[in-house]
Motif scaffolding. Structure first.
Motif, short mmCIF file in Angstrom:
data_model
loop_
_atom_site.label_atom_id
_atom_site.label_comp_id
_atom_site.label_asym_id
_atom_site.label_seq_id
_atom_site.Cartn_x
_atom_site.Cartn_y
_atom_site.Cartn_z
N TRP A 59 44.53 53.24 33.75
CA TRP A 59 43.92 51.35 34.06
C TRP A 59 44.52 51.01 34.94
O TRP A 59 43.67 50.62 36.07
N TYR A 103 44.14 40.04 42.47
CA TYR A 103 44.47 41.78 42.15
C TYR A 103 46.71 41.93 42.07
O TYR A 103 46.72 42.80 41.00
N GLN A 119 37.83 44.36 35.09
CA GLN A 119 37.55 46.51 35.72
C GLN A 119 37.41 45.82 37.19
O GLN A 119 37.35 46.84 38.21
N ASP A 120 37.32 44.91 37.61
CA ASP A 120 37.92 44.65 38.95
C ASP A 120 38.58 43.11 39.39
O ASP A 120 38.21 42.63 38.70
N PHE A 177 42.46 53.40 37.73
CA PHE A 177 40.99 52.71 38.08
C PHE A 177 41.16 51.73 38.98
O PHE A 177 40.52 51.65 39.81
N LEU A 178 41.21 51.08 37.92
CA LEU A 178 41.71 49.44 38.80
C LEU A 178 41.42 49.59 41.08
O LEU A 178 41.01 48.94 41.48
N LYS A 179 42.99 50.07 41.33
CA LYS A 179 43.82 50.71 42.56
C LYS A 179 42.34 51.03 43.07
O LYS A 179 42.19 51.09 44.37
N ALA A 180 41.61 52.20 42.50
CA ALA A 180 40.20 52.96 43.14
C ALA A 180 39.38 51.66 42.88
O ALA A 180 38.25 52.12 43.91
N ASN A 181 38.98 51.13 42.76
CA ASN A 181 38.12 50.34 42.42
C ASN A 181 38.00 49.19 43.12
O ASN A 181 36.93 48.30 43.12
N THR A 182 39.06 48.05 43.52
CA THR A 182 38.97 47.26 44.44
C THR A 182 39.70 47.47 46.14
O THR A 182 40.21 48.75 46.20
N SER A 183 39.23 46.76 47.05
CA SER A 183 39.95 47.31 48.30
C SER A 183 41.17 46.37 49.00
O SER A 183 41.80 46.50 49.95
N GLU A 187 33.35 41.15 34.10
CA GLU A 187 34.68 42.63 34.46
C GLU A 187 35.20 42.06 36.03
O GLU A 187 36.16 42.85 36.62
#
Length: 370
Positions: free
Chosen positions: A360, A310, A302-303, A363-369, A281
């Motif tokens: 997607w 990224y 996912q991450d 979602f990807l942007k929201a779950n990475t810093s 993931e």
């Protein structure tokens, strides 16, 4: 009298079923219509269209043109289907195949009625009748629902007038799958050789597996990749080791056309789960050097491990369309993918992506810093 299930077909079905016995589910096969009773009738034209339907099903739509060289005659015509096997429920449903639905036949614009018979061996037509078994006869105390040992024969009476006759045949069946393949299916092409001309005079095959999809087609019945035309956007790559052609379709479908078509093998299409691809993931571009084209695989991503990973990952939708990246390490990464091909005229626009891709990316942007 011809045997209506040839030894080669039995061997093919047996091999297919044994393959799925332990690691997946074989549900059904597509098949050409065959003459159960002998007839001097030729297949002059066929347009076979197979379409992936709601991801898990295959829709089959066949247009046939037959030519009757003799007088008007009635012919018993059949469609043979092996039982499912593997991780399946192999019990018949009202005497019919449990995974074939919406079966219909139309001849010269008139809908025909049909019957379904359960048969136990290749010599199912004797003395002018089909030797059908009842469900009670084939399902006993030792019945194995994961590997039924009987076949189904859908059959109907077709009145062939002298000259040209048109049959339209449609059905839907569930796509097979395994731990290695997201989906797969076969279609029996050699059955066409059982009509009087032993070939299809004018054959067209249309394969529509959906947009942003990757799949493989066995090379046994065509000479080269040039035999296929991509109606839309995509590319192909011949895998000599596996004897398959890998297709990457951004949008559109495939067509294959050949005159005087005589097939010595069957059509087999599969979409690999690509275990050599990114299975974690957390995406690490340095570790994961191969990334799948098929849009369904993005849900596994996912991450990311770092900012570089990224930037590579968020550009996957644009790489699918052949975008030429200005950032060297992104371009270098996608340049190594077998499915990537440059499109110098493509302009990357977020709003032009599919809904699934945009969701997607969000979602990807929201779950990475990064």
């Amino acid at each position: 009298m011809k045997n209506t299930i040839l030894f080669s077909l039995c061997l093919f079905f047996a091999t297919t079923q044994s393959f799925f016995a332990n690691d997946g589910a074989y549900y059904a096969s597509g098949n050409h219509l065959i003459p159960i009773t002998d007839a001097d009738i030729a297949v002059t034209k066929e347009i076979l269209k197979v379409t992936r339907y709601k991801d898990k099903f295959l829709s089959v739509d066949v247009y046939y043109e037959f030519y009757n060289h003799g007088i008007d005659k009635e012919v018993l015509v059949g469609f043979e289907a092996p039982s499912p096997s593997g991780d399946v429920d192999g019990y018949p449903v009202n005497g019919k195949h449990p995974y074939i639905n919406r079966f219909s036949v139309e001849m010269n614009t008139i809908a025909l009625s049909y019957k379904t018979a359960i048969v136990s061996d290749s010599l199912y037509f004797k003395n002018g009748e089909i030797l059908a078994k009842t469900e009670n006869e084939i399902i006993g105390d030792d019945f194995n629902a994961n590997n039924p040992e009987f076949y189904y024969v859908y059959h109907f009476n077709a009145n062939f007038k002298k000259g040209k006759n048109v049959i339209r045949h449609k059905y839907i069946f569930k796509l097979s799958g395994s731990v290695m393949d997201k989906y797969s299916f076969d279609y029996i092409l050699t059955a066409a050789n059982r009509w009087s001309n032993k070939q299809i005079d004018d054959f067209t095959l249309i394969v529509d597996m959906g947009n942003e999809a990757s799949f493989s087609v066995n090379t046994s019945f065509y000479a080269s990749n040039d035999s296929w035309t991509i109606a839309g956007k995509g590319l192909n790559s011949l895998n000599k080791e596996s004897k398959f052609t890998d297709f990457y379709i951004e949008e559109g479908f495939l067509t294959f056309h050949k005159k005087n078509f005589v097939s010595k093998d069957e059509l087999y299409i599969s979409s690999s789960r690509n275990f050599q691809y990114c299975q974690k993931e957390v995406f690490d571009a340095q570790e994961c050097t191969i990334i799948p084209f098929d849009i369904s695989f993005q849900e596994k991503l996912q991450d990311v491990k770092d900012e570089k990973s990224y930037k590579i990952l968020r550009n996957l939708p644009y790489a699918r369309r052949g975008y030429v990246f200005k950032t060297d390490f992104i371009q270098a990464y996608y340049q190594k993918q077998s499915w990537y091909t440059k499109n110098l005229t493509y302009v990357a626009e977020l709003e032009a992506l599919t809904k699934a891709e945009k969701n997607w990316l969000k979602f990807l942007k929201a779950n990475t810093s990064f």
